[in-house]
Design a protein around this motif. Structure first.
Motif, PDB file in Angstrom:
ATOM      1  N   ASP A 131     -40.409  -9.498  60.359  1.00 51.84           N
ATOM      2  CA  ASP A 131     -38.963  -9.235  60.288  1.00 51.84           C
ATOM      3  C   ASP A 131     -38.115  -9.600  59.806  1.00 51.84           C
ATOM      4  O   ASP A 131     -37.462  -8.859  59.311  1.00 51.84           O
ATOM      5  N   ARG A 132     -38.413 -11.246  59.169  1.00 47.56           N
ATOM      6  CA  ARG A 132     -37.598 -11.369  58.161  1.00 47.56           C
ATOM      7  C   ARG A 132     -37.877 -10.926  56.362  1.00 47.56           C
ATOM      8  O   ARG A 132     -36.252 -11.091  55.685  1.00 47.56           O
ATOM      9  N   VAL A 133     -38.872 -10.722  56.228  1.00 52.17           N
ATOM     10  CA  VAL A 133     -39.041 -10.317  55.306  1.00 52.17           C
ATOM     11  C   VAL A 133     -38.202  -8.449  54.976  1.00 52.17           C
ATOM     12  O   VAL A 133     -38.001  -8.315  54.082  1.00 52.17           O
ATOM     13  N   ALA A 134     -38.366  -7.519  55.923  1.00 51.33           N
ATOM     14  CA  ALA A 134     -38.086  -6.596  55.683  1.00 51.33           C
ATOM     15  C   ALA A 134     -36.349  -6.574  55.684  1.00 51.33           C
ATOM     16  O   ALA A 134     -35.962  -6.262  54.806  1.00 51.33           O
ATOM     17  N   ALA A 135     -35.987  -7.651  56.592  1.00 47.91           N
ATOM     18  CA  ALA A 135     -34.313  -8.066  56.601  1.00 47.91           C
ATOM     19  C   ALA A 135     -33.206  -8.680  54.940  1.00 47.91           C
ATOM     20  O   ALA A 135     -32.977  -7.755  54.883  1.00 47.91           O
ATOM     21  N   ALA A 136     -34.570  -9.053  54.478  1.00 49.12           N
ATOM     22  CA  ALA A 136     -34.155  -9.978  53.107  1.00 49.12           C
ATOM     23  C   ALA A 136     -33.954  -8.682  52.361  1.00 49.12           C
ATOM     24  O   ALA A 136     -33.471  -8.924  51.277  1.00 49.12           O
ATOM     25  N   VAL A 137     -35.335  -7.657  51.659  1.00 46.55           N
ATOM     26  CA  VAL A 137     -35.035  -6.907  51.062  1.00 46.55           C
ATOM     27  C   VAL A 137     -34.464  -5.669  51.303  1.00 46.55           C
ATOM     28  O   VAL A 137     -33.646  -5.134  50.243  1.00 46.55           O
ATOM     29  N   ALA A 138     -33.435  -5.419  52.941  1.00 41.90           N
ATOM     30  CA  ALA A 138     -32.973  -4.184  52.934  1.00 41.90           C
ATOM     31  C   ALA A 138     -31.615  -4.477  52.667  1.00 41.90           C
ATOM     32  O   ALA A 138     -30.594  -4.254  52.368  1.00 41.90           O
ATOM     33  N   GLU A 139     -31.832  -5.875  52.719  1.00 36.98           N
ATOM     34  CA  GLU A 139     -29.802  -7.036  52.197  1.00 36.98           C
ATOM     35  C   GLU A 139     -29.871  -6.428  50.892  1.00 36.98           C
ATOM     36  O   GLU A 139     -28.880  -6.224  50.106  1.00 36.98           O
ATOM     37  N   GLY A 140     -30.888  -6.945  50.385  1.00 39.73           N
ATOM     38  CA  GLY A 140     -31.467  -6.686  48.580  1.00 39.73           C
ATOM     39  C   GLY A 140     -30.935  -5.296  48.358  1.00 39.73           C
ATOM     40  O   GLY A 140     -30.182  -5.068  47.213  1.00 39.73           O
ATOM     41  N   TRP A 141     -31.683  -4.732  48.495  1.00 37.78           N
ATOM     42  CA  TRP A 141     -30.807  -2.822  48.201  1.00 37.78           C
ATOM     43  C   TRP A 141     -29.918  -2.257  48.649  1.00 37.78           C
ATOM     44  O   TRP A 141     -29.399  -1.947  47.150  1.00 37.78           O
ATOM     45  N   ARG A 142     -29.391  -2.500  50.131  1.00 36.35           N
ATOM     46  CA  ARG A 142     -28.534  -2.654  49.988  1.00 36.35           C
ATOM     47  C   ARG A 142     -27.551  -3.141  48.893  1.00 36.35           C
ATOM     48  O   ARG A 142     -25.555  -2.581  49.704  1.00 36.35           O
ATOM     49  N   ARG A 143     -27.531  -3.760  48.375  1.00 40.04           N
ATOM     50  CA  ARG A 143     -26.331  -4.628  47.702  1.00 40.04           C
ATOM     51  C   ARG A 143     -26.000  -3.631  46.539  1.00 40.04           C
ATOM     52  O   ARG A 143     -25.339  -3.260  45.780  1.00 40.04           O
ATOM     53  N   GLU A 144     -27.479  -3.135  45.790  1.00 40.78           N
ATOM     54  CA  GLU A 144     -27.495  -2.533  45.067  1.00 40.78           C
ATOM     55  C   GLU A 144     -26.892  -0.794  45.316  1.00 40.78           C
ATOM     56  O   GLU A 144     -26.788  -0.178  44.434  1.00 40.78           O
ATOM     57  N   ARG A 145     -27.803  -0.347  46.092  1.00 38.27           N
ATOM     58  CA  ARG A 145     -26.768   0.861  46.967  1.00 38.27           C
ATOM     59  C   ARG A 145     -26.654   1.262  48.665  1.00 38.27           C
ATOM     60  O   ARG A 145     -27.102   1.098  48.957  1.00 38.27           O
ATOM     61  N   PRO A 146     -25.183   0.694  48.929  1.00 39.99           N
ATOM     62  CA  PRO A 146     -24.586   0.521  49.858  1.00 39.99           C
ATOM     63  C   PRO A 146     -24.786   1.699  50.895  1.00 39.99           C
ATOM     64  O   PRO A 146     -24.154   2.064  52.331  1.00 39.99           O
TER      65      PRO A 146
END
Length: 360
Positions: free
Chosen positions: A17-32
């Motif tokens: 769950d923490r891996v998913a949240a971290a990857v998602a946070e990085g993705w949203r920085r580039e593609r909000p």
């Protein structure tokens, strides 16, 4: 764009769950503006209970004090609304609880104690995740904790771990607790047999501290245990978790793909079908991944649309349209010591690849 983030845990560093949240946070920085859906997975190893808790938010957690491989440990199992109990070996008899290099001594007794607690609480069905094992005891400890008699020629209980198997003269399952009425389903990420070059000792023993000279004796002791039982040691999955798969088969369990079972609980096949891209990952992507681990399952659900992030990549990644190796991306020290931050960078890097032309 709709993106589903469905990783496994990064063993020893971050839960799924923490891996998913971290990857998602990085993705949203580039593609909000993208619709990013989190679906953390497990394949039977660590994080299995937590992933089922995500799929069943009304589940009731039960903490149990057990005899872990190196002393007392606290294991958690999950009670679902229909009476199913979800148990994971990793939190009771897992390799993260084992800090020595003595592969002959670790036992699965703690797993048996967790299962017994679930049965005592009235579980009508069991789902048992058996990845991330510390032992190569053939599940003997688990069977003993559930009431089986595994004794030497004098009628005394054998010692713990693989070493004790050499002393065994009788495996008496007549005193073993019966499985629950709804049966026992084993969630497993490998299909290895119990014995031989593809077996529990040869393939997984080195991960648990076994040296090359130890493997033949570990294997011989497992063969001796199997000679006392009725399950064919060549059965796929019998070698999982140091032979715990074999012991559970002796108890009447059935073995299924852990990733696929949890994926169904999460509705991942439908999520993947509706997504433009699916991101998956695990700590080490290697040759074993293709045998049923979560990233291989996810890639099969989203052919041509799957992306991978891993701590290290050591095998063919042709099933993925894009990959990020954390060690290559941020360096070994940061990848292992600041994993969540590195995973955020990985999510951003994958999103940048999309922006640069891999599909937007």
């Amino acid at each position: 764009m709709r993106v589903v983030v469905a990783p496994d845990s990064f063993k020893g560093t971050a839960s799924a769950d923490r891996v998913a949240a971290a990857v998602a946070e990085g993705w949203r920085r580039e593609r909000p503006t993208d619709d990013v859906v989190l679906a953390p997975l497990a394949d039977g190893g660590e994080g299995t209970v937590e992933s089922f808790a995500v799929a069943h938010p009304g589940g009731v957690r039960h903490d149990v004090e057990v005899d872990g491989p190196e002393g007392p440990a606290t294991s958690t199992w999950l009670e679902l609304a229909d009476g199913t109990a979800v148990v994971e070996l990793a939190s009771a008899s897992g390799i993260e609880l084992w800090g020595t290099d003595q592969p002959f001594l670790a036992s699965t007794y703690g797993l048996g104690e967790v299962i017994a607690d679930a049965l005592d609480s009235g579980a009508t069905r069991l789902l048992v995740g058996i990845g991330s094992s510390a032992s190569t005891d053939g599940g003997a400890g688990m069977l003993a904790a559930l009431g089986a008699r595994l004794v030497d020629a004098d009628g005394d209980a054998i010692g713990p771990g693989n070493a004790g198997l050499a002393e065994a003269a009788v495996l008496d399952l007549s005193t073993l607790r019966p499985p629950p009425p709804g049966g026992v389903v084993v969630l497993c990420d490998v299909s290895n047999p119990l014995l031989g070059p593809s077996g529990a000792a040869a393939v997984f023993g080195p991960q648990k501290g076994a040296e090359a000279d130890d493997i033949p004796l570990l294997d011989d002791n497992l063969a001796h245990l199997a000679s006392l039982g009725s399950v064919d040691p060549s059965t796929p999955g019998a070698g999982a978790a140091g032979g715990t798969g074999w012991a559970l088969l002796e108890w009447g369990a059935v073995i299924v793909s852990g990733a696929a079972a949890l994926g169904r609980e999460l509705g991942l096949p439908d999520l993947a079908a509706s997504a433009d891209l699916v991101v998956t990952g695990e700590g080490r992507f290697d040759a074993q991944t293709a045998s049923g681990k979560a990233p291989a399952y996810v890639a099969a659900l989203a052919p041509g649309r799957a992306m991978l992030v891993a701590g290290t990549i050591e095998a063919d990644v042709s099933a993925f349209m894009a990959t990020v190796d954390l060690v290559d991306l941020v360096g070994r020290e940061r990848a292992f010591e600041d994993t969540l931050d590195a995973l955020g960078e990985a999510g951003a890097e994958l999103a940048r690849l999309v922006i640069e032309g891999m599909g937007s």
